[in-house]
Design an enzyme around this catalytic site. Sequence first.
Site, short mmCIF file in Angstrom:
data_model
loop_
_atom_site.label_atom_id
_atom_site.label_comp_id
_atom_site.label_asym_id
_atom_site.label_seq_id
_atom_site.Cartn_x
_atom_site.Cartn_y
_atom_site.Cartn_z
NE ARG A 292 -7.99 65.87 -26.82
CZ ARG A 292 -9.28 65.51 -26.77
NH1 ARG A 292 -9.95 65.59 -25.63
NH2 ARG A 292 -9.88 65.07 -27.85
CD GLU B 63 -5.83 61.07 -21.44
OE1 GLU B 63 -5.88 62.29 -21.23
OE2 GLU B 63 -6.69 60.47 -22.07
CG HIS C 236 -9.94 61.24 -21.94
ND1 HIS C 236 -8.87 61.59 -22.74
CD2 HIS C 236 -11.01 61.92 -22.44
CE1 HIS C 236 -9.27 62.43 -23.67
NE2 HIS C 236 -10.59 62.65 -23.52
#
Length: 343
Positions: free
Chosen positions: A245, A274, A292
């Site tokens: 992450r 993000e 991602h």
Amino acid sequence: MSRGRPRAFVTRLLPEPAPSLLGEVFELCGNLGDRPLTSREILEGVPGASAIVCTLADRIDAAVLSAAGAELRVVSNFAVGFDNIDVTAATKRGVLVATTPDVLTEATAELTWALILAAARRVVEGDALVRSGRFTGWSPSLLLGKELTGGVLGIVGMGRIGRAVARRAAGFGMRVLYTRRSGPLPAEAVPGGEQWGFAANLHALLASADVVSLHVPLGPETRHLISAPELAAMKWDAILVNAARGPVVDEAALAETLRQGHLFAAALDVYENEPVITPGLEGLTNVVLLPHVGSATVATRRKMAESAARNAIAAVRGLPGVNAVNLQVPCVPPCARVDQWRV
Ligand code: NAP
């Protein structure tokens, strides 16, 4: 027809078989298109839902849980990570938080190796060079990369994905060094013939690894786990890979470290803010940036969809087999109305 069925609020169009499975049991509402909902749309859509089926891009906080109300039995995330959900608030309300572990492990490990190889062998730079028309022929010194064979792969977080990445290391002639919270892995968790080394602490791993690959969940303990001191502790020609992450890495510190010429390269699948990219990263040629896509294979997304749907259904029916991260939720009684419906 669907009157009397429990409601499932679905935040985003998910692949089959999620819509079909959920549709057999629930009255479906929410977003059946492929765009993220705003926080307001989520807040306004959840009241009365027995299940919220969501993605990692949806923030399911105490306000959303409260807005959903007393019918809510489960928040079923289409992901293995659950940092987008306030698990403490859910647990207090007796709401299960379910995830999709295992089914995405191999796909994410494969993507991690794509990042490792792309960074080590400058694959993206090479592709850009050829497309730009500036490739003028073979050269003894063109795009020299970093050899992996004989090197040390440092894995931070030796869970399902960390171990799947480690299993592939032998194929590339790399030795594995790892950290995890609960000490060395039991012998039975290490494949026969492998000698994975346990690092006494993170800094010991960082000082020895040629490639550092992050596979910890995001939480208070792991936010900015890799910041300026950790980057400085890495070998000057090491590679940092983040397919965990984004906030696990202090990206401003990473950009500055790379700008100063420390580290061979970095490769990121996930971002601190993000989908915003931290200024300074995009201008560096030795950073590989993916959008991602760790679990993004056709087969895996289908399995995740099935898992997320079955978690929601089992939770609402009070059945076992929910992949819940807060199993301390004592007993989730079946939703009164769902007993009339068969899965
Ligand atoms: P997992 O099986 O729970 O493994 C997590 C590992 O991290 C465990 O070994 C755990 O230690 C370790 N850990 C936790 N906190 C730590 C800390 N503070 N320091 C060191 N190690 C720590 O999870 P997983 O299925 O492998 O998934 C890992 C993460 O990958 C997910 O949470 C998700 O955020 C991310 N992910 C990303 C993508 C993507 O698209 N890029 C796809 C899938 C998953 P113990 O073993 O001691 O508990």
